[in-house]
Design an enzyme around this catalytic site. Structure first.
Site, PDB file in Angstrom:
ATOM      1  CE1 TYR A 161      -2.838  -3.239   1.633  1.00 27.14           C
ATOM      2  CE2 TYR A 161      -4.324  -1.558   0.774  1.00 27.14           C
ATOM      3  CZ  TYR A 161      -4.098  -2.851   1.191  1.00 27.14           C
ATOM      4  OH  TYR A 161      -5.127  -3.767   1.173  1.00 27.14           O
TER       5      TYR A 161
ATOM      6  N   PRO B  45     -12.472   0.775  -1.162  1.00 31.57           N
ATOM      7  CG  PRO B  45     -11.475   0.716  -3.266  1.00 31.57           C
ATOM      8  CD  PRO B  45     -12.439   1.497  -2.435  1.00 31.57           C
TER       9      PRO B  45
HETATM   10  C1  PHB Z   1      -7.406  -6.256  -4.847  1.00 31.88           C
HETATM   11  O1  PHB Z   1      -6.580  -7.169  -4.973  1.00 31.88           O
HETATM   12  O2  PHB Z   1      -8.213  -6.007  -5.741  1.00 31.88           O
HETATM   13  C2  PHB Z   1      -7.408  -5.459  -3.605  1.00 31.88           C
HETATM   14  C3  PHB Z   1      -6.586  -5.835  -2.549  1.00 31.88           C
HETATM   15  C4  PHB Z   1      -6.563  -5.086  -1.400  1.00 31.88           C
HETATM   16  C5  PHB Z   1      -7.335  -3.953  -1.297  1.00 31.88           C
HETATM   17  C6  PHB Z   1      -8.171  -3.584  -2.336  1.00 31.88           C
HETATM   18  C7  PHB Z   1      -8.199  -4.327  -3.495  1.00 31.88           C
HETATM   19  O3  PHB Z   1      -7.269  -3.220  -0.163  1.00 31.88           O
END
Ligand code: PHB
Ligand code: APR
Length: 396
Positions: free
Chosen positions: A202, A294
């Site tokens: 991240y 997300p």
């Molecule tokens: C994803 O792999 O699409 C994904 C993974 C972690 C997240 C959001 C999306 O926090």
């Protein structure tokens, strides 16, 4: 006129999982889905499963491929000020992990199981309408292949996502909606290239958020924070990879393997909760009742816990003739939902660039991240929310 015990609207993960759990308990159900099965499988969504969701797939009898192909992850990397810091989720939570397994795969497993058991799913069910859910005898009407149909049922489960018909059918005076729309979107690319790192990264960078995720050892999923005004057609694959590299650290930049995208889309970010989630004999579950941004991948996991509570409540109703479970459904779900809403909002706020907050906004985020990764208490707060709070948290 058809009859069933529970009419389920929507064949996304919520509807399919609910159908499977009810069937296991001997409760008859029909699923009505507006689109085709292929269309449902074509939507690329997140793919991080909490233990609660893994357990539920097992309970539904569809966990075999997930255990074989899913990747167990015990940590994530946070990248800021050009440096990566690992959050040891496993170590900080007494041994908990998450599993990387795409929502598409989970949905496919549930669809296959439903088909193998010969359970009824009506794809391309149009003009679905829900009636009389404030009485003892709810009905659902729809058209299929140009013909009008009606189902009489005991309960209706609204598993029809954010744009579904169930929430929209509730009188405005009976429902309250809480919403926050973020001033940016996520541009996502799926590609058949090996992931840049064995765990997720991240990224908080001055150019905006980025996320390096994956579906398998050979399929990667990457995201970039982009302005809402951007159009996906304006982003060539090359432009995407170039921008991603600019947001990564030197090591990741060097390791990144690029390739053609097999899916590319822009998703808006939203926090949204509906209260309550029950209206007489109509229940909302999953995206029909709430949306999280997300960051942290809570959407699918929240949908799974709604379904766990709802299937439990309906099983209790049929087996014990008790309405206690269905009476408690909304409150029980909402407590967990708000906890996940808070975490997703906080993690989003921490990791994204908010241009209106200027340079000081970025500096304050970096200071908070610096604190979080160097404090065990700070790291644990990320870890325990990321792996998922227990189902019966904080009841003392
Ligand atoms: C994803 O792999 O699409 C994904 C993974 C972690 C997240 C959001 C999306 O926090
Ligand atoms: N009639 C029939 N089906 C409908 C209708 C309607 N009027 N409206 C919507 N649907 C169907 C949609 O076509 C979709 O297949 O309901 C389904 C809802 O599925 P999802 O949107 O995937 O929602 P849910 O099953 O709750 O799954 C939640 O999806 O968005 C992600 O982050 C979220 O991962 C989480 C998961």
């Amino acid at each position: 006129m058809k009859k069933t015990q529970v009419a389920i609207i929507g064949a996304g993960p919520s509807g399919l999982l609910l159908g499977q759990l009810l069937h296991k308990a001997g409760i008859d159900n029909i699923i009505l889905e507006r689109h085709t099965g292929e269309y449902v499988l074509g939507r690329i969504r997140a793919g991080i499963l909490e233990q609660v969701c893994i357990d539920l797939m097992d309970e539904a009898g569809v966990g075999e491929r997930m255990h074989r192909e899913g990747l167990v992850h015990g940590g994530i990397d946070l990248l800021f000020q050009g440096e990566r810091h690992r959050i040891d989720m496993n170590g900080l939570t007494g041994g908990k992990n998450v599993m990387v397994y795409g929502q598409t795969e989970l949905t496919r497993d549930l669809m296959d199981a439903r088909k193998a058991e010969g359970l009824e799913t009506v794809y391309e069910a149009l003009d679905v309408a829900v009636h009389d859910f404030d009485s003892q005898r709810p009905r659902v009407t729809y058209t299929h292949n140009g013909q009008a149909h009606e189902i009489q049922c005991d309960f209706i489960a609204g598993c029809d996502g954010f744009h579904g018909v169930c929430r929209a059918s509730v009188p405005r005076s009976a429902i309250q909606e809480f919403e926050k729309v973020y001033p940016f979107g996520w541009l996502g690319v799926l590609s058949d290239t090996p992931p840049v790192h064995e765990e997720l990264i991240y990224v908080n960078s001055p150019r905006g958020f980025a996320l390096c995720s994956m579906r398998s050892h050979t399929r990667s999923r990457y995201y970039l924070q982009v302005p809402l005004t951007d159009k996906v057609e304006e982003w060539s694959d090359q432009a995407f990879w170039d921008e991603l590299k600019l947001r990564l650290d030197p090591q990741a930049r060097k390791n990144l393997v690029t390739g053609p995208s097999i899916e590319k889309s822009i998703a808006p970010l939203r926090s949204f909760v509906t209260e309550p989630l029950r209206f007489g004999r109509l229940f909302l579950a999953g995206d029909a009742g709430h949306i999280v941004p997300p960051t942290g991948a809570k959407g699918l996991n929240l949908a799974a816990t709604d379904v766990k509570y709802l299937s439990g409540a309906l099983i209790e109703y049929y087996r014990e003739k008790s309405e206690a479970g269905i009476d408690a459904y909304s409150e029980k779900c909402l407590r967990r939902i708000w906890r996940a809403e808070r975490f997703s909002w906080w993690f989003t706020s921490l990791m994204h660039r908010f241009p209106e907050q200027g340079e000081i906004g970025q500096k304050l985020q970096e200071a908070e991240l610096d604190y979080l990764v160097h404090s065990e208490a700070g790291s644990r707060t990320i870890a325990e929310n990321y792996v998922g709070l227990p189902l019966d948290f904080g009841r003392d």
